[in-house]
Write a protein that holds these residues in place. Structure first.
Motif, PDB file in Angstrom:
ATOM      1  N   ALA A   1       0.832  -1.202   0.000  1.00  0.00           N
ATOM      2  CA  ALA A   1       0.000   0.000   0.000  1.00  0.00           C
ATOM      3  C   ALA A   1       0.873   1.260   0.000  1.00  0.00           C
ATOM      4  O   ALA A   1       0.569   2.235  -0.700  1.00  0.00           O
ATOM      5  N   MET A   2       1.982   1.231   0.756  1.00  0.00           N
ATOM      6  CA  MET A   2       2.874   2.385   0.789  1.00  0.00           C
ATOM      7  C   MET A   2       3.558   2.586  -0.567  1.00  0.00           C
ATOM      8  O   MET A   2       3.660   3.712  -1.065  1.00  0.00           O
ATOM      9  N   ALA A   3       3.995   1.491  -1.166  1.00  0.00           N
ATOM     10  CA  ALA A   3       4.626   1.592  -2.488  1.00  0.00           C
ATOM     11  C   ALA A   3       3.620   2.091  -3.523  1.00  0.00           C
ATOM     12  O   ALA A   3       3.964   2.905  -4.393  1.00  0.00           O
ATOM     13  N   SER A   4       2.383   1.610  -3.429  1.00  0.00           N
ATOM     14  CA  SER A   4       1.341   2.069  -4.354  1.00  0.00           C
ATOM     15  C   SER A   4       1.090   3.560  -4.186  1.00  0.00           C
ATOM     16  O   SER A   4       0.942   4.289  -5.173  1.00  0.00           O
ATOM     17  N   LEU A   5       1.040   4.022  -2.941  1.00  0.00           N
ATOM     18  CA  LEU A   5       0.840   5.445  -2.690  1.00  0.00           C
ATOM     19  C   LEU A   5       2.020   6.249  -3.224  1.00  0.00           C
ATOM     20  O   LEU A   5       1.835   7.299  -3.847  1.00  0.00           O
ATOM     21  N   ALA A   6       3.225   5.757  -3.029  1.00  0.00           N
ATOM     22  CA  ALA A   6       4.421   6.473  -3.477  1.00  0.00           C
ATOM     23  C   ALA A   6       4.495   6.577  -4.996  1.00  0.00           C
ATOM     24  O   ALA A   6       5.073   7.524  -5.529  1.00  0.00           O
ATOM     25  N   THR A   7       3.903   5.620  -5.691  1.00  0.00           N
ATOM     26  CA  THR A   7       3.966   5.628  -7.157  1.00  0.00           C
ATOM     27  C   THR A   7       2.677   6.149  -7.793  1.00  0.00           C
ATOM     28  O   THR A   7       2.517   6.066  -9.005  1.00  0.00           O
ATOM     29  N   SER A   8       1.780   6.694  -6.971  1.00  0.00           N
ATOM     30  CA  SER A   8       0.537   7.254  -7.509  1.00  0.00           C
ATOM     31  C   SER A   8       0.847   8.478  -8.363  1.00  0.00           C
ATOM     32  O   SER A   8       1.726   9.276  -8.036  1.00  0.00           O
TER      33      SER A   8
ATOM     34  N   ALA B   1      -6.772  10.901  -7.842  1.00  0.00           N
ATOM     35  CA  ALA B   1      -7.662   9.773  -7.545  1.00  0.00           C
ATOM     36  C   ALA B   1      -6.858   8.585  -7.029  1.00  0.00           C
ATOM     37  O   ALA B   1      -7.279   7.908  -6.081  1.00  0.00           O
ATOM     38  N   GLN B   2      -5.707   8.305  -7.639  1.00  0.00           N
ATOM     39  CA  GLN B   2      -4.854   7.205  -7.170  1.00  0.00           C
ATOM     40  C   GLN B   2      -4.315   7.510  -5.777  1.00  0.00           C
ATOM     41  O   GLN B   2      -4.260   6.620  -4.910  1.00  0.00           O
ATOM     42  N   ILE B   3      -3.921   8.760  -5.546  1.00  0.00           N
ATOM     43  CA  ILE B   3      -3.411   9.147  -4.228  1.00  0.00           C
ATOM     44  C   ILE B   3      -4.483   8.921  -3.173  1.00  0.00           C
ATOM     45  O   ILE B   3      -4.217   8.353  -2.100  1.00  0.00           O
ATOM     46  N   SER B   4      -5.694   9.310  -3.473  1.00  0.00           N
ATOM     47  CA  SER B   4      -6.796   9.136  -2.524  1.00  0.00           C
ATOM     48  C   SER B   4      -7.072   7.657  -2.263  1.00  0.00           C
ATOM     49  O   SER B   4      -7.192   7.229  -1.108  1.00  0.00           O
ATOM     50  N   THR B   5      -7.161   6.885  -3.321  1.00  0.00           N
ATOM     51  CA  THR B   5      -7.445   5.455  -3.184  1.00  0.00           C
ATOM     52  C   THR B   5      -6.325   4.732  -2.439  1.00  0.00           C
ATOM     53  O   THR B   5      -6.575   3.973  -1.499  1.00  0.00           O
ATOM     54  N   HIS B   6      -5.086   4.993  -2.841  1.00  0.00           N
ATOM     55  CA  HIS B   6      -3.948   4.316  -2.212  1.00  0.00           C
ATOM     56  C   HIS B   6      -3.716   4.815  -0.777  1.00  0.00           C
ATOM     57  O   HIS B   6      -3.263   4.048   0.083  1.00  0.00           O
ATOM     58  N   GLY B   7      -4.033   6.083  -0.517  1.00  0.00           N
ATOM     59  CA  GLY B   7      -3.919   6.616   0.847  1.00  0.00           C
ATOM     60  C   GLY B   7      -4.914   5.936   1.777  1.00  0.00           C
ATOM     61  O   GLY B   7      -4.573   5.567   2.908  1.00  0.00           O
ATOM     62  N   ARG B   8      -6.165   5.753   1.315  1.00  0.00           N
ATOM     63  CA  ARG B   8      -7.159   5.037   2.131  1.00  0.00           C
ATOM     64  C   ARG B   8      -6.721   3.591   2.355  1.00  0.00           C
ATOM     65  O   ARG B   8      -6.892   3.041   3.449  1.00  0.00           O
TER      66      ARG B   8
ATOM     67  N   LEU C   1      -3.668   2.506   2.545  1.00  0.00           N
ATOM     68  CA  LEU C   1      -2.577   2.526   3.522  1.00  0.00           C
ATOM     69  C   LEU C   1      -3.121   2.745   4.935  1.00  0.00           C
ATOM     70  O   LEU C   1      -2.681   2.075   5.884  1.00  0.00           O
ATOM     71  N   VAL C   2      -4.076   3.634   5.100  1.00  0.00           N
ATOM     72  CA  VAL C   2      -4.686   3.855   6.417  1.00  0.00           C
ATOM     73  C   VAL C   2      -5.383   2.573   6.887  1.00  0.00           C
ATOM     74  O   VAL C   2      -5.270   2.182   8.056  1.00  0.00           O
ATOM     75  N   GLY C   3      -6.089   1.908   5.984  1.00  0.00           N
ATOM     76  CA  GLY C   3      -6.748   0.644   6.337  1.00  0.00           C
ATOM     77  C   GLY C   3      -5.736  -0.411   6.763  1.00  0.00           C
ATOM     78  O   GLY C   3      -5.942  -1.130   7.750  1.00  0.00           O
ATOM     79  N   ALA C   4      -4.622  -0.505   6.022  1.00  0.00           N
ATOM     80  CA  ALA C   4      -3.583  -1.479   6.361  1.00  0.00           C
ATOM     81  C   ALA C   4      -2.964  -1.157   7.720  1.00  0.00           C
ATOM     82  O   ALA C   4      -2.715  -2.056   8.535  1.00  0.00           O
ATOM     83  N   ALA C   5      -2.742   0.126   8.000  1.00  0.00           N
ATOM     84  CA  ALA C   5      -2.165   0.527   9.286  1.00  0.00           C
ATOM     85  C   ALA C   5      -3.125   0.218  10.434  1.00  0.00           C
ATOM     86  O   ALA C   5      -2.707  -0.250  11.501  1.00  0.00           O
ATOM     87  N   THR C   6      -4.408   0.439  10.227  1.00  0.00           N
ATOM     88  CA  THR C   6      -5.405   0.145  11.256  1.00  0.00           C
ATOM     89  C   THR C   6      -5.481  -1.351  11.537  1.00  0.00           C
ATOM     90  O   THR C   6      -5.519  -1.776  12.696  1.00  0.00           O
ATOM     91  N   ARG C   7      -5.478  -2.149  10.486  1.00  0.00           N
ATOM     92  CA  ARG C   7      -5.501  -3.608  10.672  1.00  0.00           C
ATOM     93  C   ARG C   7      -4.236  -4.082  11.387  1.00  0.00           C
ATOM     94  O   ARG C   7      -4.291  -4.950  12.258  1.00  0.00           O
ATOM     95  N   SER C   8      -3.105  -3.495  11.040  1.00  0.00           N
ATOM     96  CA  SER C   8      -1.848  -3.873  11.699  1.00  0.00           C
ATOM     97  C   SER C   8      -1.864  -3.511  13.176  1.00  0.00           C
ATOM     98  O   SER C   8      -1.394  -4.284  14.011  1.00  0.00           O
ATOM     99  N   ALA C   9      -2.403  -2.343  13.506  1.00  0.00           N
ATOM    100  CA  ALA C   9      -2.479  -1.936  14.917  1.00  0.00           C
ATOM    101  C   ALA C   9      -3.363  -2.900  15.698  1.00  0.00           C
ATOM    102  O   ALA C   9      -3.027  -3.293  16.823  1.00  0.00           O
ATOM    103  N   ALA C  10      -4.483  -3.295  15.114  1.00  0.00           N
ATOM    104  CA  ALA C  10      -5.376  -4.244  15.787  1.00  0.00           C
ATOM    105  C   ALA C  10      -4.684  -5.591  15.981  1.00  0.00           C
ATOM    106  O   ALA C  10      -4.794  -6.216  17.038  1.00  0.00           O
ATOM    107  N   THR C  11      -3.958  -6.044  14.979  1.00  0.00           N
ATOM    108  CA  THR C  11      -3.259  -7.318  15.076  1.00  0.00           C
ATOM    109  C   THR C  11      -2.149  -7.255  16.119  1.00  0.00           C
ATOM    110  O   THR C  11      -1.953  -8.200  16.885  1.00  0.00           O
TER     111      THR C  11
END
Length: 166
Positions: A101-108, A112-119, A121-131
């Motif tokens: 997700a971070m690589a996707s955001l960096a290469t946006s 629209a890609q920045i928004s999609t990839h940013g969301r 990345l936030v989702g991935a970070a939230t799931r990681s924090a929960a885990t």
């Protein structure tokens, strides 16, 4: 972020689990020191001519330690097998997902890609924090299960050796 996010049970629970481990460990250490004191005094009084009861108590010491250590090790292995490995696997998968997700955001290249990839990345970070919270809880449960037989034996010995005056 709202305070409800941090006070939710899944983020607060590891703290309570680790606090319980600390409390039980302190209690076990107090019981153990009491038992060690009583047994040491008994051995000193017996000197070079211990009675049958003294010898039985000394033999019981060794058997109890071995039994508690064996039970503790089995409990830890069982808890590791049932939870820890699955959570570590999930954490690694989520870390890799976050890296993608971070690589996707960096290469946006478009907003629209920045928004999609940013969301993403936030989702991935939230799931990681929960885990990671679940991983900490699992670690505390492993410690609790490993401590339980040792704590039980130390407290039972303290009560038994204290006799009727306790």
């Amino acid at each position: 972020m709202s305070t409800a996010f941090f006070s939710s049970s899944r983020f607060f629970n590891p703290f309570m689990l680790w606090a319980d481990v600390a409390f039980k460990t302190q209690e076990m250490l107090l019981y153990s020191s009491f038992v060690i004191q009583l047994r040491t005094e008994r051995m000193a009084r017996a000197g070079l001519a211990p009675s049958e009861a003294d010898l039985a108590e000394m033999q019981l010491m060794g058997h109890e330690k071995l039994a508690a250590a064996t039970e503790s090790g089995a409990a830890i292995a069982n808890q590791l097998h049932s939870t820890q490995f699955a959570l570590v696997h999930r954490a690694v998968r989520q870390w890799l997902g976050g890296a993608v997700a971070m690589a996707s955001l960096a290469t946006s290249t478009t907003p629209a890609q920045i928004s999609t990839h940013g969301r993403a990345l936030v989702g991935a970070a939230t799931r990681s924090a929960a885990t990671l919270s679940q991983l900490s809880s699992a670690g505390a449960r492993i410690a609790q299960r490993g401590l339980k037989p040792i704590h039980a034996k130390a407290s039972a010995n303290a009560q038994r050796l204290a006799g009727p005056q306790a």
